[in-house]
Design a protein around this motif. Structure first.
Motif, mmCIF file in Angstrom:
data_model
loop_
_atom_site.group_PDB
_atom_site.id
_atom_site.type_symbol
_atom_site.label_atom_id
_atom_site.label_comp_id
_atom_site.label_asym_id
_atom_site.label_seq_id
_atom_site.Cartn_x
_atom_site.Cartn_y
_atom_site.Cartn_z
ATOM 1 N N ALA A 107 30.078 39.353 44.396
ATOM 2 C CA ALA A 107 30.937 39.247 45.580
ATOM 3 C C ALA A 107 32.076 40.270 45.513
ATOM 4 C CB ALA A 107 31.505 37.832 45.696
ATOM 5 N N PHE A 108 32.610 40.500 44.307
ATOM 6 C CA PHE A 108 33.742 41.430 44.182
ATOM 7 C C PHE A 108 33.300 42.852 43.838
ATOM 8 C CE2 PHE A 108 36.136 37.420 42.965
ATOM 9 C CZ PHE A 108 36.777 37.309 44.188
ATOM 10 N N GLY A 109 32.201 43.000 43.133
ATOM 11 C CA GLY A 109 31.773 44.321 42.685
ATOM 12 C C GLY A 109 32.577 44.810 41.496
ATOM 13 N N ALA A 110 32.205 45.994 40.959
ATOM 14 C CA ALA A 110 32.881 46.547 39.784
ATOM 15 C C ALA A 110 34.204 47.205 40.214
ATOM 16 C CB ALA A 110 31.984 47.584 39.118
ATOM 17 N N PRO A 111 35.187 47.376 39.299
ATOM 18 C CA PRO A 111 35.214 46.831 37.939
ATOM 19 C C PRO A 111 35.318 45.292 37.963
ATOM 20 C CG PRO A 111 37.071 48.354 38.360
ATOM 21 C CD PRO A 111 36.388 48.143 39.640
ATOM 22 N N TYR A 112 34.657 44.665 36.991
ATOM 23 C CA TYR A 112 34.591 43.211 36.930
ATOM 24 C C TYR A 112 35.736 42.658 36.078
ATOM 25 C CZ TYR A 112 29.872 44.331 38.478
ATOM 26 O OH TYR A 112 28.809 44.826 39.173
ATOM 27 N N VAL A 113 36.329 41.550 36.528
ATOM 28 C CA VAL A 113 37.410 40.896 35.778
ATOM 29 C C VAL A 113 36.982 39.462 35.501
ATOM 30 C CG1 VAL A 113 39.841 40.258 35.773
ATOM 31 C CG2 VAL A 113 39.105 42.332 36.973
ATOM 32 N N VAL A 114 36.790 39.134 34.213
ATOM 33 C CA VAL A 114 36.308 37.809 33.817
ATOM 34 C C VAL A 114 37.303 37.196 32.837
ATOM 35 C CG1 VAL A 114 34.399 36.523 32.793
ATOM 36 C CG2 VAL A 114 33.935 38.643 34.033
ATOM 37 N N LYS A 115 37.839 36.017 33.188
ATOM 38 C CA LYS A 115 38.884 35.396 32.365
ATOM 39 C C LYS A 115 38.472 34.020 31.890
ATOM 40 C CE LYS A 115 42.597 37.727 34.803
ATOM 41 N NZ LYS A 115 43.959 37.619 35.326
ATOM 42 N N ASP A 116 38.563 33.825 30.592
ATOM 43 C CA ASP A 116 38.400 32.488 30.030
ATOM 44 C C ASP A 116 39.459 31.596 30.670
ATOM 45 O OD1 ASP A 116 38.169 30.250 28.431
ATOM 46 O OD2 ASP A 116 37.931 31.382 26.578
ATOM 47 N N ASP A 117 39.069 30.385 31.114
ATOM 48 C CA ASP A 117 40.036 29.514 31.781
ATOM 49 C C ASP A 117 41.125 29.029 30.832
ATOM 50 O OD1 ASP A 117 41.167 27.925 33.840
ATOM 51 O OD2 ASP A 117 40.178 26.172 32.997
ATOM 52 N N GLY A 118 40.816 28.904 29.559
ATOM 53 C CA GLY A 118 41.780 28.312 28.618
ATOM 54 C C GLY A 118 42.622 29.351 27.900
ATOM 55 N N LEU A 119 43.436 28.872 26.950
ATOM 56 C CA LEU A 119 44.293 29.769 26.172
ATOM 57 C C LEU A 119 43.442 30.630 25.246
ATOM 58 C CD1 LEU A 119 47.346 27.777 24.831
ATOM 59 C CD2 LEU A 119 47.254 29.410 26.711
ATOM 60 N N ALA A 120 43.747 31.936 25.170
ATOM 61 C CA ALA A 120 42.962 32.794 24.279
ATOM 62 C C ALA A 120 43.827 33.869 23.643
ATOM 63 C CB ALA A 120 41.805 33.420 25.033
ATOM 64 N N ALA A 121 45.129 33.583 23.532
ATOM 65 C CA ALA A 121 46.073 34.502 22.880
ATOM 66 C C ALA A 121 45.963 35.925 23.422
ATOM 67 C CB ALA A 121 45.864 34.496 21.363
ATOM 68 N N GLY A 122 45.840 36.028 24.742
ATOM 69 C CA GLY A 122 45.805 37.351 25.369
ATOM 70 C C GLY A 122 44.484 38.057 25.199
ATOM 71 N N LYS A 123 43.485 37.370 24.622
ATOM 72 C CA LYS A 123 42.232 38.060 24.338
ATOM 73 C C LYS A 123 41.051 37.494 25.132
ATOM 74 C CE LYS A 123 44.208 37.934 20.219
ATOM 75 N NZ LYS A 123 44.259 37.428 18.873
ATOM 76 N N GLY A 124 41.328 36.630 26.088
ATOM 77 C CA GLY A 124 40.244 35.979 26.818
ATOM 78 C C GLY A 124 39.809 36.703 28.074
ATOM 79 N N VAL A 125 40.386 37.889 28.294
ATOM 80 C CA VAL A 125 40.110 38.605 29.536
ATOM 81 C C VAL A 125 39.253 39.831 29.259
ATOM 82 C CG1 VAL A 125 41.164 39.848 31.461
ATOM 83 C CG2 VAL A 125 42.291 37.833 30.514
ATOM 84 N N VAL A 142 37.769 43.162 31.230
ATOM 85 C CA VAL A 142 37.740 44.004 32.425
ATOM 86 C C VAL A 142 36.729 45.107 32.131
ATOM 87 C CG1 VAL A 142 39.072 45.477 33.972
ATOM 88 C CG2 VAL A 142 40.180 43.526 32.875
ATOM 89 N N THR A 143 35.656 45.183 32.906
ATOM 90 C CA THR A 143 34.588 46.123 32.560
ATOM 91 C C THR A 143 33.818 46.595 33.792
ATOM 92 O OG1 THR A 143 32.545 46.366 31.283
ATOM 93 C CG2 THR A 143 33.016 44.170 32.085
ATOM 94 N N GLU A 144 33.237 47.769 33.660
ATOM 95 C CA GLU A 144 32.343 48.297 34.700
ATOM 96 C C GLU A 144 30.919 47.772 34.477
ATOM 97 O OE1 GLU A 144 32.947 50.463 37.217
ATOM 98 O OE2 GLU A 144 35.046 50.901 36.759
ATOM 99 N N ASP A 145 30.699 47.180 33.308
ATOM 100 C CA ASP A 145 29.357 46.830 32.850
ATOM 101 C C ASP A 145 29.056 45.370 33.242
ATOM 102 O OD1 ASP A 145 27.169 46.062 31.371
ATOM 103 O OD2 ASP A 145 27.824 47.042 29.522
ATOM 104 N N ARG A 146 28.145 45.195 34.203
ATOM 105 C CA ARG A 146 27.861 43.861 34.728
ATOM 106 C C ARG A 146 27.309 42.938 33.638
ATOM 107 N NH1 ARG A 146 23.786 41.058 37.274
ATOM 108 N NH2 ARG A 146 24.417 39.690 39.001
ATOM 109 N N ALA A 147 26.465 43.520 32.761
ATOM 110 C CA ALA A 147 25.874 42.699 31.694
ATOM 111 C C ALA A 147 26.962 42.204 30.738
ATOM 112 C CB ALA A 147 24.830 43.512 30.934
ATOM 113 N N ALA A 148 27.923 43.060 30.417
ATOM 114 C CA ALA A 148 29.016 42.649 29.527
ATOM 115 C C ALA A 148 29.878 41.579 30.191
ATOM 116 C CB ALA A 148 29.870 43.862 29.153
ATOM 117 N N ALA A 149 30.075 41.711 31.500
ATOM 118 C CA ALA A 149 30.856 40.716 32.239
ATOM 119 C C ALA A 149 30.149 39.362 32.203
ATOM 120 C CB ALA A 149 31.059 41.180 33.685
ATOM 121 N N LEU A 150 28.837 39.383 32.401
ATOM 122 C CA LEU A 150 28.051 38.134 32.371
ATOM 123 C C LEU A 150 28.059 37.512 30.984
ATOM 124 C CD1 LEU A 150 24.909 38.847 34.566
ATOM 125 C CD2 LEU A 150 26.594 37.018 34.879
ATOM 126 N N GLU A 151 28.007 38.386 29.979
ATOM 127 C CA GLU A 151 27.995 37.904 28.595
ATOM 128 C C GLU A 151 29.295 37.178 28.255
ATOM 129 O OE1 GLU A 151 27.769 39.974 24.272
ATOM 130 O OE2 GLU A 151 26.786 41.036 25.914
#
Ligand code: AMP
Length: 414
Positions: free
Chosen positions: A135-153, A155-164
Motif C-alpha cells: 500500500a505504501f511502496g518503497a522505502p519500507y518502514v517496519v516497526k516492532d510494536d514493543g520496546l526494542a531499545a531503538g533497534k526495532g525499526v 527502513v529498507t528498499e528491500d521488500r523481502a527484508a521488510a517482510l522478514e
C-alpha cells in the motif's frame, strides 16, 4: 534536596552531572549507575525494574525526588509504587509510558489529538504486513510494536527484508516513509504545562554517512543552525501540547519528559515517534546547554507546579557529543575490555566523558560493559569548536575494538 536517579547509561550520567552542579541538591544517589556515575553520585546495586526495591531504596535514603531515566522501568511501572509512597517522581506512570512502550498506542493518541504523523497500519500476520508494504511502496518502514531499545525499526528498499523483520515481530506498525531531516525535541511536562527544551539532532545509524544498522544513537548536537525559525513553537502547538492534553483527558496524565522525534518533511513536520524519557545521546548536549539548575525543574514537573516556574535559561554555546561503542555494536557487542585515556580526555577541561556501558574492574580500572560505552561531550562557541573539542577527547581514549562515527555534526558545523 536529596535526589535519586534510576538508570545506568550516559543519559543518567548527564542527568547526574547536571544535578551534582545544582546548589539545591544536597545528596545525589543513582541506582544502579555505572563507573562514571560513581564519581558524582553514590551508587546502589538495585534492580531498576523492581518497583518495590527502588521504592525501598528511595525511602531509606529519604529521597525528595526520584528521576527515572530509561524507558524500561517506566513501562514496567516503577513510578507507581514510588508515587503511592508519597515520593515525587519525574517520569510517567505505566499507562502514560505506553506512548513509548507501544507504537500502536502512540498512533492512537496522535490520531485522537490530531497530531501530524506518518500514515500507518498495525499488522499481526504476514499477509497483513505484505498488503501494508504494498500500500505504501518503497522505502519500507517496519516497526516492532514493543520496546526494542531503538533497534526495532527497519527502513529498507528491500521488500523481502521488510517482510522478514515483520515476521520476526509479534505485532508491527508499517508506515509511510517520511523524507526530510530529523529533529529531536524534548519537553518537560507536569501533565498540563509543557516546557519545551532546545532542539537537538542525533545520528541513529552505526556508520558514517548514515550507513549501517540503526542503533540507540551514535552522537548528537545542539543547536540546529539550519532549523526553521519558529519550529519549537510550532511543535509545541501542534504536537506536544495536544498530546499532553489528550493523555490528561484520557485519565492517564503524562508527567515527565515527552520526547518528540520529528521529520521535517516536504509536506510539513511529522512525528516519527514519541519517547517517554530523556533521549540518549541528545540529553548529553541539551543539558550541557541548560543554565537553569535542573533539580527544581524536575521537581516542579513531579509536583505539578511547572506553570509557576521562570522561563528556562540556555547557553548560546553549542554542544556536541560523540558515542564510543564496543566492537560488534549493535548486533553483538563485546565487553570486559579495559578503557584507557579517560583522564587524558578530560585533562584540558575542554571535553567531559559521560559513561554508558562501563563498570569498575577489581583493580579500580574502568571496563567496557555494554554496546555504547562512552559519550564524549564538549561545549564551544559554535558547533565547529564543540566538535573539535569532542573529537580531541575521543582521540585520547582507547579500548579494544572501539568504534565511533567521525561525522557527528560535521555538516551542520560547515
Ligand atoms: P524510531 O525508533 O521510531 O525513532 O525509528 C528509528 C529511526 O528509523 C528514526 O530515527 C528514523 O531515522 C527511521 N524512521 C522511523 N520511522 C520512519 C519513517 N516513517 N520514515 C522514515 N524513516 C523513519
Amino acid at each position: 534536596m536529596k535526589v535519586l536517579v534510576i538508570g545506568t547509561g550516559a543519559r543518567e550520567h548527564a542527568l547526574c552531572r547536571s544535578l551534582s552542579q545544582d546548589p539545591a541538591v544536597s545528596e545525589l544517589h543513582c541506582a544502579p549507575g555505572n563507573a562514571g556515575i560513581a564519581r558524582v553520585a553514590a551508587v546502589h546495586p538495585v534492580d531498576q525494574l523492581d518497583g518495590a526495591a527502588v521504592t525501598a531504596l528511595a525511602r531509606e535514603l529519604g529521597a525528595d525526588l526520584v528521576v527515572v531515566g530509561p524507558e524500561a522501568p517506566l513501562v514496567a511501572g516503577v513510578a507507581e509504587p514510588l508515587r503511592a509512597a508519597g515520593i515525587p517522581v519525574f517520569g510517567p506512570g505505566r499507562e502514560a509510558a505506553r506512548l513509548e512502550g507501544s507504537k500502536a498506542f502512540a498512533k492512537d493518541v496522535m490520531a485522537a489529538a490530531g497530531v501530524p504523523t506518518a500514515r500507518s497500519y498495525v499488522c499481526t500476520t504476514p499477509e497483513e504486513a505484505a498488503a501494508a508494504l504494498d500500500a505504501f511502496g518503497a522505502p519500507y518502514v517496519v516497526k516492532d510494536d514493543g520496546l526494542a531499545a531503538g533497534k526495532g525499526v527497519v527502513v529498507t528498499e528491500d521488500r523481502a527484508a521488510a517482510l522478514e523483520h515483520a515476521a520476526a515481530c509479534d505485532r508491527v506498525v508499517i508506515e509511510e516513509y517520511l523524507d526530510g531531516p530529523e529533529v529531536s525535541l524534548f519537553a518537560i511536562t507536569d501533565g498540563t504545562t509543557v516546557l519545551p527544551l532546545v532542539p537537538a539532532q542525533d545520528f541513529k545509524r552505526a556508520l558514517d554517512g548514515d550507513r549501517g544498522p540503526n542503533t540507540g544513537g551514535m552522537g548528537a548536537y545542539s543547536p540546529l543552525p539550519w532549523a526553521p525559525e519558529g519550529l519549537v513553537q510550532e511543535v509545541l502547538d501542534t504536537v506536544l501540547q495536544p498530546t499532553v492534553d489528550a493523555l490528561r483527558h484520557r485519565g492517564t496524565p503524562f508527567s515527565g519528559l515527552l520526547y518528540a522525534g520529528l521529520a521535517l518533511t516536504s509536506r510539513g513536520t511529522r512525528v516519527i515517534e514519541f519517547n517517554a524519557r530523556f533521549g540518549d545521546p541528545e540529553t548529553q548536549v541539551v543539558l550541557a546547554r541548560l543554565r537553569t539548575p535542573l533539580a527544581g525543574v524536575l521537581l516542579a514537573a513531579a509536583n505539578g507546579t511547572l506553570g509557576e516556574l521562570e522561563p528556562l535559561r540556555w547557553s548560546e554555546e553549542a554542544a556536541v557529543t560523540v558515542v564510543m561503542a564496543s566492537e560488534g555494536y549493535p548486533a553483538s557487542p563485546r565487553t570486559g575490555d579495559a578503557i584507557e585515556g579517560l583522564a587524558a580526555a578530560e585533562a584540558g577541561g575542554d571535553a567531559f566523558v559521560l559513561h554508558a556501558g562501563t563498570r569498575s574492574g577489581p583493580a579500580g580500572e574502568v571496563l567496557t560493559a555494554g554496546g555504547r560505552v562512552l559519550s564524549v561531550t564538549a561545549v564551544g562557541a559554535d558547533l565547529a569548536e564543540a566538535r573539535a573539542k569532542a573529537y580531541a577527547g575521543v582521540a585520547e581514549i582507547s579500548f579494544k575494538g572501539a568504534q565511533h562515527r567521525t561525522d557527528i555534526a560535521a555538516e551542520a558545523a560547515r
